[in-house]
Design a protein around this motif. Structure first.
Motif, PDB file in Angstrom:
ATOM      1  N   CYS A 282      -5.582 -12.001   8.271  1.00  0.00           N
ATOM      2  CA  CYS A 282      -4.665 -11.230   8.715  1.00  0.00           C
ATOM      3  C   CYS A 282      -4.866 -10.958  10.026  1.00  0.00           C
ATOM      4  O   CYS A 282      -5.994 -11.338  10.690  1.00  0.00           O
ATOM      5  CB  CYS A 282      -4.233 -10.306   7.831  1.00  0.00           C
ATOM      6  N   HIS A 289      -7.786 -13.024   3.273  1.00  0.00           N
ATOM      7  CA  HIS A 289      -7.083 -12.626   1.980  1.00  0.00           C
ATOM      8  C   HIS A 289      -6.826 -13.802   1.200  1.00  0.00           C
ATOM      9  O   HIS A 289      -6.237 -15.054   1.529  1.00  0.00           O
ATOM     10  CB  HIS A 289      -5.771 -12.039   2.327  1.00  0.00           C
ATOM     11  N   CYS A 344      -8.564  -3.742   3.239  1.00  0.00           N
ATOM     12  CA  CYS A 344      -7.862  -4.151   4.575  1.00  0.00           C
ATOM     13  C   CYS A 344      -6.940  -3.157   5.201  1.00  0.00           C
ATOM     14  O   CYS A 344      -6.216  -2.769   4.490  1.00  0.00           O
ATOM     15  CB  CYS A 344      -7.490  -5.557   4.662  1.00  0.00           C
ATOM     16  N   CYS A 346      -4.469  -3.808   6.874  1.00  0.00           N
ATOM     17  CA  CYS A 346      -3.356  -4.114   6.777  1.00  0.00           C
ATOM     18  C   CYS A 346      -2.603  -3.584   5.496  1.00  0.00           C
ATOM     19  O   CYS A 346      -1.353  -3.691   5.355  1.00  0.00           O
ATOM     20  CB  CYS A 346      -3.158  -5.760   6.698  1.00  0.00           C
ATOM     21  N   ARG A 348      -2.696  -5.151   2.558  1.00  0.00           N
ATOM     22  CA  ARG A 348      -2.458  -6.108   1.366  1.00  0.00           C
ATOM     23  C   ARG A 348      -3.561  -5.821   0.291  1.00  0.00           C
ATOM     24  O   ARG A 348      -4.470  -5.460   0.464  1.00  0.00           O
ATOM     25  CB  ARG A 348      -2.429  -7.498   2.074  1.00  0.00           C
TER      26      ARG A 348
HETATM   27 ZN    ZN Z   1      -5.363  -7.699   5.944  1.00  0.00          ZN
END
Ligand code: ZN
Ligand code: AMP
Length: 467
Positions: A282, A289, A344, A346, A348
């Protein structure tokens, strides 16, 4: 709660979300904006993800039981019905599937649906010339496309981008796999396929390509070609690259990023698991991922077969969770990596793999193409002039890999016309190219002139820098 905003170029299916679409426990990601294709799945809490995996594993076992291969395999361990799987832990009772199994089931021993339901097949090279075949229903292709769309959007690419796909279209999965995902996202796709560097450059310049997909070695090669041009610059429109299909280092990624002044994202996949779209970096590039609603991930010690701990390097084993036509249970990829711990940024929930470190078998990857030494040997030994000793050598020539095969041939050949030797070189090179899809350079040697190893013969010399 769903507070996402669709920002697509066109109306219709709401496709990109800036990730404030989280269930409870996702507060860590709420403060930042991450582009997301399918927030409902990509941020699924682990418990819900595991429930989904269990349901999909049972479906997969039901599909697998329709194939002669798995009916036999699963009966051996007393697994006759999908309900026999009570929890995800029961996966461990299922035997592994190997590339050999796929080869032996060629062409349709692993087909779980009626042929009329199959809309496409892909093959990849096998160890002795027999390819492995993956059949797809339309639902399989749709699911694959969805996974690739997730990967693309996770890097921040969007329907505003012009995407030039520089990987081979055809039986290889890199071309069509990324192609359909990019179209689903709504990008303008240029299906350039691989090679023809001057045309690639022209397309990039004329159509303001902003995202490319290629092997890292090809991108480095492309850069040298750009530098040879009078203009001496890389296309200013370019901002991202998806790189994969061959092992590469963090340094190689950085080099690509610096030379082109872009961001490069690692893409991992293999044809047995559809192709690209298995695991992707990502925006944060903290590991790849792996889409755990589509693949059940295990990392095992390739020798003892025991499960590895987080951060411990082992072989990636994958089970398909959505594929109807060719379900695969506990497929040994032979790729070595480890699970990255922690979360992470992000947000996720799908776990991350570290970049691939190598393989647990002898497969070589030459400019993105899988090559087994045994395939070369088989092709080589078909020439009656060839002796017993040979050496396969891979090295870097500029940015690209170069395959060379050195082989001893009968002494009498060296006494005659030089043309006989050059014809033989060409014939052997062509025969190997037909078998492995890479044309090697051939060196012919007199009997007894190549080094003989004591003990197990060392037939492969990989002189490429370690990655
Ligand atoms: Zn990520
Ligand atoms: P294929 O089945 O021809 O698509 O080849 C798949 C193989 O390519 C994988 O099993 C890996 O060995 C290798 N591969 C694919 N993507 C990557 C990547 N990002 N990094 C390292 N190796 C990769």
């Amino acid at each position: 709660m769903n507070s996402s905003t669709a920002v697509g170029r066109r109306s219709g299916r709401s496709c990109y979300h800036f990730g404030t679409v989280f269930d409870k426990g996702e507060a860590r990601a709420n403060s930042m904006k991450v582009p997301v294709w399918n927030p409902a799945v990509e941020f699924l809490e682990r418990e819900a993800l595991e429930r989904l995996q269990l349901a999909n594993l049972r479906k997969t076992v039901a599909w697998a039981l329709k194939t002669p291969f798995y009916r036999r395999r699963l009966a051996e361990v007393g697994l006759h019905r999908p309900e026999d799987i009570a929890s995800l832990r029961d996966l461990r009772d299922i035997p592994y599937t190997t590339k050999e199994d796929l080869r032996e089931s060629y062409p349709r021993g692993l087909l779980a649906v009626d042929l009329e339901q199959v809309v496409r097949l892909h093959t990849s090279s096998g160890t002795t010339g027999m390819p492995t075949v993956i059949h797809h229903t339309q639902a399989d292709l749709d699911a694959w496309t969805e996974l690739v769309a997730r990967c693309i959007v996770a890097t921040g690419a969007s329907r505003r981008d012009v995407f030039q796909n520089m990987t081979n279209y055809g039986l290889f999965t890199g071309g069509l796999g990324l192609h359909y995902g990019a179209e689903r996202v709504g990008m303008l796709v240029i299906p350039a396929s691989s090679g023809n560097t001057s045309r690639q450059v022209q397309l990039m310049r004329h159509f303001q390509t902003s995202v490319v997909h290629a092997t890292p070695s090809y991108l480095l090669h492309l850069h040298s070609a750009l530098m040879d041009e009078d203009t001496d610059t890389s296309p200013p429109s370019l901002r991202k690259a998806f790189i994969g299909a061959e092992p590469h280092s963090e340094e190689t990624r950085r080099k690509i990023e610096t030379l082109f002044e872009i961001e490069a994202y690692n893409s991992y996949g293999l044809s047995e698991m559809n192709g690209p779209g298995v695991a992707f970096e990502c925006l944060y590039k903290t590991g790849l991922h792996l889409w755990e609603d589509a693949y059940l991930l295990e990392v095992i010690d390739p020798d003892s077969l025991r499960p590895c701990a987080e951060e411990e390097t082992g072989e990636i084993v994958l089970t398909t969770l959505q594929r109807q036509a060719t379900p695969l249970l506990r497929y040994r990829t032979r790729d070595l990596s480890h699970l990255v711990g922690g979360h992470c940024p992000c947000g996720r929930s799908h776990r991350r793999l570290a970049r691939i470190k190598g393989r647990s078998d002898d497969m070589l990857i030459v400019n993105g193409v899988n090559v087994f030494p045994s395939q070369i040997e088989e092709a080589l030994m078909k020439a009656p002039e060839v002796g017993t000793n040979y050496l396969i050598q891979v090295e870097k020539r500029g940015a690209l890999d170069r395959l060379a095969v050195k082989t001893e041939v009968h002494a009498a050949l060296f006494a005659g016309d030089a043309r006989v030797l050059s014809d033989l070189r060409e014939r052997i090179a062509e025969r190997i190219r037909a078998a492995v899809l890479v044309k090697p350079s051939i060196e012919l040697h007199e009997p007894g002139s190549l080094p003989v190893s004591e003990g197990k013969a060392r037939r492969v010399l990989d002189l490429r820098p370690a990655f």
